[in-house]
Design a protein around this motif. Structure first.
Motif, PDB file in Angstrom:
ATOM      1  N   TYR B  50       0.860  -1.167   0.000  1.00 39.76           N
ATOM      2  CA  TYR B  50       0.000   0.000   0.000  1.00 39.76           C
ATOM      3  C   TYR B  50       0.908   1.231   0.000  1.00 39.76           C
ATOM      4  O   TYR B  50       1.678   1.455   0.932  1.00 39.76           O
ATOM      5  N   THR B  55      -7.693   1.605  -0.358  1.00 40.57           N
ATOM      6  CA  THR B  55      -7.203   0.973   0.865  1.00 40.57           C
ATOM      7  C   THR B  55      -7.229  -0.544   0.786  1.00 40.57           C
ATOM      8  O   THR B  55      -6.615  -1.217   1.605  1.00 40.57           O
ATOM      9  N   PHE B  67      -5.820  -1.505   4.253  1.00 44.89           N
ATOM     10  CA  PHE B  67      -5.215  -0.474   5.079  1.00 44.89           C
ATOM     11  C   PHE B  67      -6.313   0.232   5.852  1.00 44.89           C
ATOM     12  O   PHE B  67      -7.264   0.755   5.261  1.00 44.89           O
ATOM     13  N   LYS B  69      -6.542   3.161   8.458  1.00 44.39           N
ATOM     14  CA  LYS B  69      -5.769   4.211   9.107  1.00 44.39           C
ATOM     15  C   LYS B  69      -6.215   4.442  10.547  1.00 44.39           C
ATOM     16  O   LYS B  69      -5.385   4.637  11.447  1.00 44.39           O
ATOM     17  N   PHE B  74      -3.076  -3.328   8.984  1.00 46.35           N
ATOM     18  CA  PHE B  74      -2.887  -3.726   7.581  1.00 46.35           C
ATOM     19  C   PHE B  74      -2.898  -5.253   7.567  1.00 46.35           C
ATOM     20  O   PHE B  74      -1.904  -5.909   7.307  1.00 46.35           O
TER      21      PHE B  74
END
Lengths: 113, 112
Positions: B50, B55, B67, B69, B74
Motif C-alpha cells: 500500500y 485501501t 489499510f 488508518k 494492515f
C-alpha cells in the motif's frame, strides 16, 4: 526482468575472519539497502547508500563497513567475525522517488563457525 | 520512528480454509505498508503493498490486505489457503517506500 543479485549465496567463515558480501542492484537503481536477518528473527536495517554516499544508518556494528561504487554495486565488509554474525544478509535496491519500492535480493547466508 | 506488531507468531490452518494474518503499526508520519513472504531458505518476496489510493490492496497468490488508518492496521487475508502457502509472512512499514521496519513475522502452517 533483472533482479538484485547477491554474491556469494552462501559463505562459511571462522571466528575473527573477515567477509565481503556483494550486491548488484537492478539496473538504473541508485539506492542500495542492507538488512540482517538472524535465525528466527525479522530483517533489521543496517545501512543504505544513495548515489555512492551513505544515506542512512541503522543497527550496524562498528566492525562492519559498506560502500557503494561508481557502478552502483555495493559491498558489505565484515571484520572480526563473531558467532552472532551468522545470519541471512539481504540487499535491496530502489530508484529514488516518492513511491518507489525496494526490491530484495535472495540474500547471502553467512555462517560463522 | 515506526514499529510493526504482528501479534500471531504462528497461525495453523487447514487447507482451503480462510486465513487472516494481523499487522498493526505505529508511526508519527504517513507510511507505506508491505507484506512479504519468505519460504524456507529463500529471500523475501513482495506479496503486496500500500503506497496510496485504494485501501484494499490485492497481491499475488490470491492474497489481499486492507489499510485501516483509524485502527493503524494492515491485515493480510486469503479466502482459501493452499499447502504451498506455508511460509513466514512479514509485515513492514516505512516512511519511504524503501527503507523498511519489519515485524517479527507470522509462521503460516497449512495442513491437510
Amino acid at each position: 526482468a533483472a533482479g538484485v543479485i547477491q554474491s556469494p549465496r552462501h559463505l562459511i567463515k571462522e571466528k575473527r575472519e573477515t567477509a565481503t558480501l556483494k550486491c548488484y542492484p537492478i539496473p538504473r537503481h541508485d539506492t542500495v539497502y542492507w538488512y540482517q536477518q538472524g535465525p528466527g528473527q525479522d530483517p533489521q536495517f543496517l545501512i543504505s547508500f544513495y548515489e555512492k554516499m551513505q544515506s542512512d544508518k541503522g543497527s550496524i556494528p562498528d566492525r562492519f563497513s559498506a560502500q557503494q561504487f561508481s557502478d552502483y554495486h555495493s559491498e558489505l565488509n565484515m571484520s572480526s567475525l563473531e558467532l552472532g554474525d551468522s545470519a541471512l544478509y539481504f540487499c535491496a535496491s530502489s530508484l529514488t522517488g516518492i513511491n518507489t519500492e525496494a526490491f530484495f535480493g535472495q540474500g547471502t547466508r553467512l555462517t560463522v563457525v | 520512528a515506526q514499529s510493526v506488531t504482528q501479534l500471531d507468531s504462528q497461525v495453523p490452518v487447514f487447507e482451503e480454509a480462510p486465513v487472516e494474518l494481523r499487522c498493526n503499526y505505529s508511526s508519527s508520519v504517513s507510511v507505506y505498508l508491505f507484506w512479504y513472504v519468505q519460504y524456507p531458505n529463500q529471500g523475501l518476496q513482495l506479496l503486496l503493498k500500500y503506497l496510496s489510493g485504494s485501501t484494499l490492496v490485492k497481491g499475488i497468490n490470491g492474497f489481499e490486505a486492507e489499510f485501516n488508518k483509524s485502527q493503524t492496521s494492515f491485515h493480510l487475508r486469503k479466502p482459501s489457503v493452499h499447502i504451498s502457502d506455508t511460509a513466514e509472512y512479514f509485515c513492514a512499514v516505512g516512511s519511504t517506500a524503501s527503507k523498511l521496519t519489519f515485524g517479527t513475522g507470522t509462521r503460516l502452517q497449512v495442513t491437510l
